[in-house]
Each structure stands twice: as C-alpha cells, then as structure tokens.
Write a protein that holds these residues in place. Structure first.
Motif, PDB file in Angstrom:
ATOM      1  N   GLN A 192       0.832  -1.194   0.000  1.00  0.00           N
ATOM      2  CA  GLN A 192       0.000   0.000   0.000  1.00  0.00           C
ATOM      3  C   GLN A 192       0.874   1.254   0.000  1.00  0.00           C
ATOM      4  O   GLN A 192       2.078   1.205   0.235  1.00  0.00           O
ATOM      5  CB  GLN A 192      -0.926   0.008   1.231  1.00  0.00           C
ATOM      6  CG  GLN A 192      -1.655  -1.295   1.485  1.00  0.00           C
ATOM      7  CD  GLN A 192      -2.563  -1.700   0.357  1.00  0.00           C
ATOM      8  OE1 GLN A 192      -3.073  -0.850  -0.374  1.00  0.00           O
ATOM      9  NE2 GLN A 192      -2.784  -3.005   0.190  1.00  0.00           N
ATOM     10  N   GLN A 193       0.233   2.393  -0.238  1.00  0.00           N
ATOM     11  CA  GLN A 193       0.929   3.673  -0.142  1.00  0.00           C
ATOM     12  C   GLN A 193       1.367   3.910   1.304  1.00  0.00           C
ATOM     13  O   GLN A 193       0.696   3.454   2.242  1.00  0.00           O
ATOM     14  CB  GLN A 193       0.012   4.809  -0.603  1.00  0.00           C
ATOM     15  CG  GLN A 193      -0.341   4.783  -2.067  1.00  0.00           C
ATOM     16  CD  GLN A 193       0.855   5.119  -2.952  1.00  0.00           C
ATOM     17  OE1 GLN A 193       1.782   5.804  -2.526  1.00  0.00           O
ATOM     18  NE2 GLN A 193       0.833   4.618  -4.176  1.00  0.00           N
TER      19      GLN A 193
ATOM     20  N   GLU B 155      -1.211   4.993   3.739  1.00  0.00           N
ATOM     21  CA  GLU B 155      -2.289   4.039   3.992  1.00  0.00           C
ATOM     22  C   GLU B 155      -1.786   2.785   4.691  1.00  0.00           C
ATOM     23  O   GLU B 155      -2.535   1.841   4.890  1.00  0.00           O
ATOM     24  CB  GLU B 155      -2.973   3.639   2.680  1.00  0.00           C
ATOM     25  CG  GLU B 155      -3.713   4.759   1.990  1.00  0.00           C
ATOM     26  CD  GLU B 155      -4.447   4.286   0.754  1.00  0.00           C
ATOM     27  OE1 GLU B 155      -5.535   4.811   0.502  1.00  0.00           O
ATOM     28  OE2 GLU B 155      -3.932   3.390   0.050  1.00  0.00           O
TER      29      GLU B 155
ATOM     30  N   LYS C  40       4.228   6.592   6.787  1.00  0.00           N
ATOM     31  CA  LYS C  40       4.758   7.898   6.379  1.00  0.00           C
ATOM     32  C   LYS C  40       5.306   8.675   7.570  1.00  0.00           C
ATOM     33  O   LYS C  40       6.235   9.481   7.422  1.00  0.00           O
ATOM     34  CB  LYS C  40       3.679   8.725   5.673  1.00  0.00           C
ATOM     35  CG  LYS C  40       2.597   9.293   6.566  1.00  0.00           C
ATOM     36  CD  LYS C  40       1.700  10.251   5.831  1.00  0.00           C
ATOM     37  CE  LYS C  40       0.623  10.824   6.762  1.00  0.00           C
ATOM     38  NZ  LYS C  40       1.216  11.613   7.869  1.00  0.00           N
TER      39      LYS C  40
ATOM     40  N   LYS D 220      -3.207  -2.464   5.864  1.00  0.00           N
ATOM     41  CA  LYS D 220      -3.784  -1.299   5.210  1.00  0.00           C
ATOM     42  C   LYS D 220      -4.746  -0.637   6.192  1.00  0.00           C
ATOM     43  O   LYS D 220      -5.706  -1.249   6.657  1.00  0.00           O
ATOM     44  CB  LYS D 220      -4.537  -1.700   3.931  1.00  0.00           C
ATOM     45  CG  LYS D 220      -5.127  -0.501   3.194  1.00  0.00           C
ATOM     46  CD  LYS D 220      -5.834  -0.914   1.904  1.00  0.00           C
ATOM     47  CE  LYS D 220      -6.395   0.311   1.192  1.00  0.00           C
ATOM     48  NZ  LYS D 220      -7.086  -0.048  -0.073  1.00  0.00           N
TER      49      LYS D 220
ATOM     50  N   SER E  68      -4.234  11.331   1.163  1.00  0.00           N
ATOM     51  CA  SER E  68      -2.990  12.027   0.875  1.00  0.00           C
ATOM     52  C   SER E  68      -2.105  11.913   2.107  1.00  0.00           C
ATOM     53  O   SER E  68      -2.550  11.451   3.163  1.00  0.00           O
ATOM     54  CB  SER E  68      -3.230  13.501   0.516  1.00  0.00           C
ATOM     55  OG  SER E  68      -3.814  14.182   1.606  1.00  0.00           O
ATOM     56  N   GLU E  69      -0.854  12.337   1.977  1.00  0.00           N
ATOM     57  CA  GLU E  69       0.082  12.193   3.090  1.00  0.00           C
ATOM     58  C   GLU E  69      -0.315  13.018   4.299  1.00  0.00           C
ATOM     59  O   GLU E  69      -0.127  12.608   5.432  1.00  0.00           O
ATOM     60  CB  GLU E  69       1.498  12.550   2.633  1.00  0.00           C
ATOM     61  CG  GLU E  69       2.074  11.542   1.643  1.00  0.00           C
ATOM     62  CD  GLU E  69       3.556  11.731   1.448  1.00  0.00           C
ATOM     63  OE1 GLU E  69       4.136  12.614   2.102  1.00  0.00           O
ATOM     64  OE2 GLU E  69       4.145  10.987   0.648  1.00  0.00           O
TER      65      GLU E  69
END
Length: 343
Positions: A164-165, A168, A185, A207, A228-229
C-alpha cells in the motif's frame, strides 16, 4: 462552564501561537516506547539456531574419513540447553558464543582423538537473532537481523515492501508484552521513530488509511479518508463538503483529539496536569475571524481527529462535549458517530 476549560477537557482557542506550538510536536509512538540501541554486531549462536558444521582432519585413516576425504559435514540445531552434539567430542556449549568460539571448543574437545582436527561453523538459520514480518508485504516470514542492525523501515523493505501507499500503511510493532503502531509515512518523516528492531520482534503491516470524523452542520458527515500524506484543517472542511450556510455557525467549529501533556502545558501554562500524559483537548475555531482561515490552513489534521461544526455556539459546544464524554478513546469514531446518530 468557564471561559477556557470544561470539566473533563481542556478547551483551546486556535490562534497563531497555538499553531506554532503544535508544529513543534509530533506523535512519537515508537521512539518513546521502543527506543533501544542497535543489537550487538556480529553473529551470536542462540537456542534454536541451525548450525552447519564441517570437521576436518590432516591425514587419512582418522575419525572422519568419508567419501569427501578426511572430513565430515554435520547439521545441528542448538538444543534448549544451549548445546550441540559432536561425534567423539560429546556435548558442546554453543548458545551465547560466536561461531569462531564454537569452532575452538570443538577442536579442543577432539584433540588427542582426531588427527590435527579443524572445524568450520556457520549459522545457517537463526531464531534467536531474527524478527517476523506479517501482513501486507511482498514476502512474509522470519528474517535474520543483519550484522549492521535493522530499523523498522529496513525490515519492511527486506520483506518486499508494503503493498500500500505509505500514508495508507500501518506498521504495528510487538516486542514482548509491549505493542505500538504508526503510519508508515510518519516513520519516514520522523527518523527517531524508525527504531532498531530487536531479536524476536514481530512486525505487522496492514492497510489502514488515515481518517477523521466530521459531523454537525456539514454536507458529508461521517468518517473521511485523508487520501494524501497530510491534510490541513481547511482541507478537511472541504472534504466534508464545506459548511451548510443555513445551519452552520462559523464561529463554533471544534476539533477533538488527545494531546501530549507537554504540548498542552505550552499552550495553557495554567494547566494542572490532572489528565496525565494524554490530555483530551478541544480546539475552538472562529471562522468569522479572517485570520482563522490562515490558522486552519496551518493546522494539520491527525488520524482519528473529530471535527464538529455547530449550529449554535454555546448550546452546541455543550452538546458536543457531552457526546464525546461518553467515548473513552478518540480512536473510536464509529462508536462516536453511532452515539451522535441516536441523539
């Protein structure tokens, strides 16, 4: 109700000073709970490790004559008592020793029995100096800790990376009876939280998109993903559809979260510390003040924040605090939404 605080909560009016103070504070779930030095470099044999052992003799006709010549290869798993069994040498204590030390112990035990014996010991599978990664990664399983040491982001990469990002992806670290989690992040942005992994740590990658809960006089109430971040308070209002002109009171906009006690003391020097390390905090934003839009743009929304736009300033604030007073944790927006819906 006093002007600055309500029973059970600390009420803070959002202004430039508050925004500046908050910009200096970051949630540090791993640095505070799991800070530990890098594991000692070098390989150390532990209980459960698998050793590849090759025994050599200098001449023919010795103890270890085989098809390979004057040598023999063995595979030994270190027993629960920390020892291994070597032919003609008996039980050798291996746990807590380096492979080189185990080699010397084996050679010493074979002196006088084998012809100028030599030994080569390698750790082929380590349990004592390893960690486990599960969840949304390319490859789950148990991995050895490298000689240089591995941080949390290193081990996720070793396991094939997150599917995943980063914004996320939630990383949960379990060490003995302690457990903590953080968004990936945040570990990237805050190196202090990217702590060293220790033997027997377990890392779970899942996730879990960051989200906030919006309710009150907004067109789209409910849980809303960041996508978004990071997002500002002003952007969060936009994601909720803005304010309903006919119902909302721009002067009564609130954000609820738990803050570190040190941050609350900086914002309110008279705070008495009665809530401990995590302080239930309500920020009040007066969007009738043009400056408040700049404050809201600089105010970063956090995961599980609760945003509320009131209809009438005083009565709605009381209602808001009464609602969240029945919820023990800000990380339960679904429960909170359900209780709001029953009112």
């Amino acid at each position: 109700m006093s002007k600055d605080a309500t029973p059970g909560y600390v009420l803070v009016d959002l202004n430039q000073r508050v925004v500046d103070i908050l910009s200096q504070y970051r949630v540090a779930p791993f640095a505070q709970r799991f800070a530990a030095p890098r594991p000692a470099p070098g390989q150390i044999v532990g209980v459960g490790d698998v050793l590849s052992i090759t025994l050599f003799e200098a001449g023919q006709g010795g103890l270890f004559q085989s098809d390979l010549g004057a040598r023999v290869a063995l595979v030994q798993r270190v027993d629960t008592d920390g020892s291994i069994s070597i032919p003609y040498a008996g039980r050798i204590k291996a746990s807590g020793e380096s492979p080189q030390t185990v080699e010397r112990k084996i050679v010493a035990a074979l002196e006088g029995r084998a012809i100028q014996p030599q030994a080569l010991v390698q750790i082929t599978e380590t349990v004592s100096r390893s960690f486990v990664v599960n969840g949304e990664v390319g490859k789950t399983g148990r991995f050895p800790i490298t000689a240089a040491g591995d941080r949390v982001l290193d081990v996720v990469a070793t396991a094939g990376g997150s599917k995943q990002q980063p914004f996320e992806t939630r990383i949960t670290l379990q060490r003995g009876s302690k457990q903590g989690s953080a968004i990936m992040k945040d570990l990237i942005d805050n190196p202090a939280d990217n702590v060293y992994v220790q033997p027997e740590d377990r890392i779970y990658v899942t996730k879990d998109p960051e989200k906030f809960l919006a309710f009150g006089a907004v067109p789209a109430p409910g849980p809303i993903n960041f996508e978004s971040e990071k997002i500002s308070l002003l952007e969060a209002v936009g994601k909720a559809g803005g304010l309903i002109d006919t119902r909302s009171d721009p002067g009564a906009f609130f954000v609820f979260r738990y803050e570190p006690a040190s941050a609350v003391r900086s914002m309110k020097p008279d705070y008495d510390g009665k809530f401990g390390d995590k302080v239930p905090t309500v920020y009040r934003v007066n969007l009738r003040d043009p400056n408040a839009y700049f404050y809201a743009k600089a105010f970063t929304v956090r995961d599980k924040d609760v945003l509320y736009v009131a209809n009438a300033q005083l009565t709605e604030l009381q209602k808001f605090l009464q609602i969240i007073g029945t919820v023990s944790q800000a990380a339960q927006p679904v429960i909170l939404a359900d209780r709001i819906g029953r009112r």
